[in-house]
Scaffold this active site. Sequence first.
Site, PDB file in Angstrom:
ATOM      1  N   HIS A 183       3.783  -2.432   3.292  1.00  0.00           N
ATOM      2  CA  HIS A 183       3.843  -0.707   2.815  1.00  0.00           C
ATOM      3  C   HIS A 183       5.058  -0.503   2.052  1.00  0.00           C
ATOM      4  O   HIS A 183       6.135  -0.546   2.557  1.00  0.00           O
ATOM      5  CB  HIS A 183       3.634   0.295   3.934  1.00  0.00           C
ATOM      6  CG  HIS A 183       2.202  -0.086   4.389  1.00  0.00           C
ATOM      7  ND1 HIS A 183       1.926  -1.053   5.454  1.00  0.00           N
ATOM      8  CD2 HIS A 183       1.079   0.509   4.311  1.00  0.00           C
ATOM      9  CE1 HIS A 183       0.608  -0.974   5.902  1.00  0.00           C
ATOM     10  NE2 HIS A 183       0.028   0.220   5.284  1.00  0.00           N
ATOM     11  N   ASP A 214       0.678  -1.239   0.036  1.00  0.00           N
ATOM     12  CA  ASP A 214      -0.172   0.044   0.021  1.00  0.00           C
ATOM     13  C   ASP A 214       0.868   1.172   0.005  1.00  0.00           C
ATOM     14  O   ASP A 214       2.042   1.268   0.721  1.00  0.00           O
ATOM     15  CB  ASP A 214      -1.003   0.041   1.326  1.00  0.00           C
ATOM     16  CG  ASP A 214      -2.142  -0.880   1.236  1.00  0.00           C
ATOM     17  OD1 ASP A 214      -2.012  -1.681   0.250  1.00  0.00           O
ATOM     18  OD2 ASP A 214      -2.877  -0.799   1.818  1.00  0.00           O
ATOM     19  N   HIS A 256      -6.224   3.077  -4.209  1.00  0.00           N
ATOM     20  CA  HIS A 256      -5.824   3.454  -2.757  1.00  0.00           C
ATOM     21  C   HIS A 256      -6.248   4.774  -2.478  1.00  0.00           C
ATOM     22  O   HIS A 256      -5.951   5.304  -1.467  1.00  0.00           O
ATOM     23  CB  HIS A 256      -4.488   2.846  -2.499  1.00  0.00           C
ATOM     24  CG  HIS A 256      -4.396   2.810  -1.030  1.00  0.00           C
ATOM     25  ND1 HIS A 256      -5.265   1.845  -0.301  1.00  0.00           N
ATOM     26  CD2 HIS A 256      -3.470   3.179  -0.083  1.00  0.00           C
ATOM     27  CE1 HIS A 256      -4.882   1.714   1.006  1.00  0.00           C
ATOM     28  NE2 HIS A 256      -3.697   2.520   1.103  1.00  0.00           N
TER      29      HIS A 256
END
Length: 207
Positions: free
Chosen positions: A175, A33, A84
């Site tokens: 991440h 992410d 996202h």
Amino acid sequence: MYLVKTPRLLKKLYPDLIWDVNRDDRSIYLTFDDGPIPIVTPFVLNILKQYNAKATFFCIGDNVRKHPDVFEQVKADGNAVGNHTYNHLKGWKTDDKTYLENFLLADELIGSPLFRPPYGRIKRSQIKLLKQTKPGLQIIMWNILSADFDVNLKPEKCLDNVLKNTTNGDIVLFHDSLKAFDRLEYALPKALEYWSNEGYKFNPLTL
């Protein structure tokens, strides 16, 4: 406060969200992410290549705008991409109209049928609105959280989080961000080496 492994109760409360994949297949579904950004995302891509691994990158629209070359490399390497939001909005603190507009702004750049809400926080009304607006949209959550975003977490604990909890069909969240890089840089190569030796494959999400 966060949980490394997603509780079954939460999955039952939101059954229309994707938490894991086929449990019969010896595959792990790595997701990243908050990118794409220089340095960190290319590092991830390089490590994935070393283990013949593919992943899914949930991208912030503004980062795609700033770093289109990194975004194109993610796709060129055979990875999947997902939306996202454009500005990493927290759904619980955002009105539905603004949330949808931000999603659509990112969708113009990313164009994916996959979406992950930042922080995993999204209202039921937002789920309904996004799916009505973009038919076929799959909202992807996760079953295992590395917690690499936690600056107080030791890198060894981050690795421990994923190795002790991950099994067939799990969607694992890392991440590709500067904030997470210290823990990601340590944990990701070691996790991939361990899982590879255990016979796992690493596939992108193509739901």
